[in-house]
Design a protein around this motif. Structure first.
Motif, PDB file in Angstrom:
ATOM      1  N   THR A 125      73.809  42.396  60.960  1.00  0.00           N
ATOM      2  CA  THR A 125      74.135  41.154  60.283  1.00  0.00           C
ATOM      3  C   THR A 125      74.853  41.455  58.987  1.00  0.00           C
ATOM      4  OG1 THR A 125      73.274  39.030  59.591  1.00  0.00           O
ATOM      5  CG2 THR A 125      71.925  40.961  59.078  1.00  0.00           C
ATOM      6  N   PRO A 127      75.465  40.259  54.857  1.00  0.00           N
ATOM      7  CA  PRO A 127      74.839  39.446  53.818  1.00  0.00           C
ATOM      8  C   PRO A 127      75.610  38.135  53.682  1.00  0.00           C
ATOM      9  CG  PRO A 127      76.143  41.204  52.841  1.00  0.00           C
ATOM     10  CD  PRO A 127      76.137  41.446  54.317  1.00  0.00           C
ATOM     11  N   VAL A 128      74.936  37.081  53.181  1.00  0.00           N
ATOM     12  CA  VAL A 128      75.674  35.840  52.944  1.00  0.00           C
ATOM     13  C   VAL A 128      76.755  36.118  51.904  1.00  0.00           C
ATOM     14  CG1 VAL A 128      73.901  34.214  53.617  1.00  0.00           C
ATOM     15  CG2 VAL A 128      73.891  35.154  51.314  1.00  0.00           C
ATOM     16  N   THR A 130      77.990  34.486  49.297  1.00  0.00           N
ATOM     17  CA  THR A 130      77.566  34.335  47.904  1.00  0.00           C
ATOM     18  C   THR A 130      76.065  34.080  47.909  1.00  0.00           C
ATOM     19  OG1 THR A 130      78.398  32.097  48.194  1.00  0.00           O
ATOM     20  CG2 THR A 130      79.618  33.519  46.706  1.00  0.00           C
ATOM     21  N   ASP A 131      75.338  34.924  47.201  1.00  0.00           N
ATOM     22  CA  ASP A 131      73.882  34.879  47.276  1.00  0.00           C
ATOM     23  C   ASP A 131      73.333  33.934  46.210  1.00  0.00           C
ATOM     24  OD1 ASP A 131      71.374  35.330  48.069  1.00  0.00           O
ATOM     25  OD2 ASP A 131      71.175  37.292  47.108  1.00  0.00           O
ATOM     26  N   VAL A 132      73.416  32.641  46.469  1.00  0.00           N
ATOM     27  CA  VAL A 132      72.826  31.655  45.557  1.00  0.00           C
ATOM     28  C   VAL A 132      71.933  30.743  46.390  1.00  0.00           C
ATOM     29  CG1 VAL A 132      74.634  31.652  43.818  1.00  0.00           C
ATOM     30  CG2 VAL A 132      74.882  30.233  45.850  1.00  0.00           C
ATOM     31  N   PRO A 133      70.925  30.132  45.737  1.00  0.00           N
ATOM     32  CA  PRO A 133      70.021  29.268  46.501  1.00  0.00           C
ATOM     33  C   PRO A 133      70.769  28.080  47.094  1.00  0.00           C
ATOM     34  CG  PRO A 133      69.596  29.099  44.141  1.00  0.00           C
ATOM     35  CD  PRO A 133      70.516  30.241  44.330  1.00  0.00           C
ATOM     36  N   SER A 143      73.001  25.398  53.003  1.00  0.00           N
ATOM     37  CA  SER A 143      73.227  26.766  52.554  1.00  0.00           C
ATOM     38  C   SER A 143      74.676  26.915  52.113  1.00  0.00           C
ATOM     39  CB  SER A 143      72.918  27.746  53.684  1.00  0.00           C
ATOM     40  OG  SER A 143      73.939  27.705  54.639  1.00  0.00           O
ATOM     41  N   GLN A 145      76.495  29.392  52.630  1.00  0.00           N
ATOM     42  CA  GLN A 145      77.287  29.960  53.721  1.00  0.00           C
ATOM     43  C   GLN A 145      77.946  28.851  54.543  1.00  0.00           C
ATOM     44  OE1 GLN A 145      77.856  33.126  54.032  1.00  0.00           O
ATOM     45  NE2 GLN A 145      79.169  32.865  55.825  1.00  0.00           N
ATOM     46  N   TRP A 148      80.983  27.858  52.878  1.00  0.00           N
ATOM     47  CA  TRP A 148      82.010  28.861  53.160  1.00  0.00           C
ATOM     48  C   TRP A 148      82.650  28.586  54.524  1.00  0.00           C
ATOM     49  CZ3 TRP A 148      84.622  32.446  50.618  1.00  0.00           C
ATOM     50  CH2 TRP A 148      84.115  32.924  49.399  1.00  0.00           C
ATOM     51  N   PRO A 214      76.793  36.186  59.031  1.00  0.00           N
ATOM     52  CA  PRO A 214      75.686  36.124  58.066  1.00  0.00           C
ATOM     53  C   PRO A 214      74.561  35.173  58.485  1.00  0.00           C
ATOM     54  CG  PRO A 214      77.777  36.001  56.932  1.00  0.00           C
ATOM     55  CD  PRO A 214      78.074  35.894  58.391  1.00  0.00           C
ATOM     56  N   THR A 215      74.879  34.101  59.213  1.00  0.00           N
ATOM     57  CA  THR A 215      73.809  33.171  59.569  1.00  0.00           C
ATOM     58  C   THR A 215      73.153  33.544  60.890  1.00  0.00           C
ATOM     59  OG1 THR A 215      75.340  31.710  60.734  1.00  0.00           O
ATOM     60  CG2 THR A 215      74.951  31.253  58.404  1.00  0.00           C
TER      61      THR A 215
END
Lengths: 292, 325
Positions: A125, A127-128, A130-133, A143, A145, A148, A214-215
């Motif tokens: 997999t 990573p997303v 941008t790693d934000v909540p 999300s 993602q 995106w 990523p998902t």
């Protein structure tokens, strides 16, 4: 189960996968319009896009954006390679449609097995991006993602529309889709358009694969289900209509999300495939009607 | 179409026609003499020969497309496996039930599916194969998912079980010969002529009074029965079944065998299955690359010998065909 927040959540996630199916579906249409060929190896591009990005990122430490860009370019080149090695020789020999389908399906298997040998059967997999909540819309989490995916899809469709409307190559490809012989008589290099359509379609598939990884996850064998989902999207939208394919993808994504919520995630492919059969049996022209 | 440019004398040609049979007899004979592992490999090839015989009927004779034959093999195989293990049925009735279930499924699926044409038919049948695979994975209470079902009893009638390698091989040879015989008889029957007419031209066949829809369905059912029989044989010969057995690679492998042996010929499926199955044994270290090589070989054959490798033998006959396109 009837909790409205849950249902909204499910539909939101369906929208994301729907975009992906839509992009793959457009890939089918691009090749089909240029040549009348349905490329059954379409799923290989999706898998390769995610896989190559993952490899570049994890093994060689390339940052995400350049890794994705390199992956898209490499997969587009592989699309042209597929065209040159498999499709063109058959095309030149006036192969029947069945032979073309079987050959591209065999190519799909070859790519799949080569990937298996090269990287193993572990699911991977990304990573997303941008790693934000996640954003909260009421009680429904969206999300980043997904944003995106939506943004990239919109961008890709805008770029494609501009390409087909304003560039010479895009206009030539449209001419091919209307009438290949007439296009050839106008001096359009039809074979080069075929190669270009494979490159474009491969790039679309790779983009879809990178966005979705990523998902979900990617593995050597994710290609065929994705290809079939893309094909369903193309059929639902009326084969050969890129925009229809995208809408078809969204519809499929939502239906599939509903099926996952109701029946469990194991049956997501069964749900998609069943939708294909329903459309094939009842309305093979799709909602908008086939382009030809 | 007749050609005056026939350079081969009649007896040479009839000898050539016997070549596939001689080759097959040689391979199978070797399996008998060697026993053990070679016998197992040849046994697998024979099981596949039954599968490919069905494929050949539908594709070679009737010229239709099905990428979902693995569905029927899976239904037959799993049905037989579950009935003999969970429900303690004897092998023969269980296999009968497996084949019947697959044919019934083919009837239900075939009716709407065979109205499709071209890409739609191809994708529709591919979807059916994949749905079956997914169900085999997910329906764990019956199929035990990826774990698979083990302890499936070997082939046999009543209390007599065929357990030795050679015994099993002999039984499989008998079944393959019977299948091939049936395939040959079908080809020469009224039904078979309808299949071939349909394969040559759908409109032409219709004009000659062939009920196109019924004939297609009939060919589909017969080929499904062969596929199901192959599935049943597989589970009882191996004694174990898991979803991977009936995955997409089964379809590609089947097509590769058919194209190596020759599309539309009676002996083709048997020769193709034997040659393709022996490949990994002849070349060491080939096993890992098996599916890769089959796929690549299939592509090359499709490009350079679209009627199968066997068609390369009668080049003189094949030449004038380009004129009538």
């Amino acid at each position: 189960m009837a909790d409205p927040t849950y249902i909204a959540q499910v539909l939101v996630s369906g929208l994301g996968t729907g975009c992906i199916y839509g992009l793959i579906g457009i890939g089918f249409c691009v090749i089909y319009n240029a040549s009348g060929i349905v490329n059954f190896a379409q799923g290989a591009f999706v898998m390769l896009g995610g896989m190559l990005t993952q490899l570049l990122l994890m093994r060689y430490g390339v940052p995400l954006l350049p890794a994705a860009a390199v992956a898209i370019v490499v997969v587009a080149a592989m699309g042209m390679l597929l065209e040159r090695l498999v499709v063109r020789p058959l095309w030149d020999r006036n192969a029947t449609m069945f032979v073309m389908i079987l050959a591209t399906l065999a190519a799909q298997i070859v790519v799949e097995r080569a990937t298996l040998l090269a990287v193993g059967d572990q699911p991977r997999t990304l990573p997303v991006f941008t790693d934000v909540p996640p954003l909260m819309l009421g009680r429904v989490a969206i999300s980043v993602q997904l944003l995106w995916i939506l943004g990239a899809s919109a961008l890709v469709i805008a770029a494609l529309t501009a390409f087909f409307r304003y560039t010479l190559a895009g206009k030539a490809m449209r001419a091919c889709s209307i009438d290949r012989e007439a296009a050839a008589l106008q001096g359009i290099p039809v074979k080069r358009m075929l190669a270009l359509s494979f490159a474009l379609s491969a790039a679309l598939g790779a983009t879809a694969g990178i966005l979705i990884t990523p998902t979900q996850y990617t593995a050597f064998n994710v290609g065929v289900p994705f290809a079939i989902s893309g094909f369903i999207a193309a059929i639902v939208g009326g084969f050969g209509r890129p925009l229809g394919a995208f809408l078809g993808g969204l519809l499929l994504g939502l239906v599939q999300a509903g099926a996952i919520a109701a029946l469990g995630s194991g049956l997501k492919n069964v749900a998609a495939l069943s939708m294909l059969l329903v459309f094939l049996f009842l309305r093979p022209g799709g909602i908008l009607g086939a382009a030809k | 179409m007749k050609t005056l440019r026939s350079t081969t004398s009649p007896d040479w040609r009839s000898a050539l026609r016997l070549l596939p049979w001689g080759l097959s007899a040689l391979f199978v004979g070797y399996g008998f003499v060697a026993g053990g592992y070679p016998a197992t490999v040849i046994g697998f090839a024979l099981v596949y020969a039954v599968f490919v015989t069905g494929l050949n009927l539908f594709m070679g004779y009737t010229n239709q497309v099905s990428f979902g034959q693995n569905a029927f093999a899976a239904v037959g195989g799993y049905m037989s496996a579950v009935l003999t293990t969970t429900y303690q049925w004897p092998v023969v009735p269980a296999m009968g039930a497996g084949v019947a279930a697959a044919v019934l499924l083919a009837l239900v699926i075939g009716y709407p599916t065979l109205r499709l044409k071209g890409h739609y038919l191809a994708m529709g049948t591919l979807a059916i194969g994949l749905i079956t695979y997914e169900i085999a994975v997910e329906w764990q209470s019956v199929t035990q998912g990826y774990l698979g079902i083990s302890g499936i009893p070997p082939l046999g009638v009543g209390s007599y079980e065929v357990t030795s390698d050679r015994g099993q091989l002999a039984l499989l040879v008998a079944i393959v010969l019977a299948s091939t015989f049936i395939s040959a008889r079908i080809r020469d029957s009224r039904m078979g002529r309808a299949f071939l007419a349909l394969g040559a031209s759908e409109n032409g066949a219709m004009a000659l009074g062939v009920d196109v829809a019924r004939t297609k369905l009939l060919a589909f059912l017969v080929s499904a029965a062969f596929a199901a029989l192959a599935g049943c044989l597989f589970v009882h010969v191996v004694g174990y079944v898991s979803p991977e057995v009936f995955g997409l690679h089964m379809v590609i492998l089947g097509f590769t065998m058919l194209y190596v042996g020759g599309v539309g010929s009676v002996a083709g499926p048997l020769v193709g299955a034997l040659i393709v199955s022996l490949m990994p044994e002849v070349f060491r270290g080939f096993k890992d690359y098996q599916d890769l090589a089959y796929g690549a070989a299939l592509i090359v054959i499709l490009i350079y010998a679209p009627r199968g490798l066997a068609s390369l033998f009668d080049r003189a006959k094949a030449r004038p065909r380009s004129a009538d396109l």
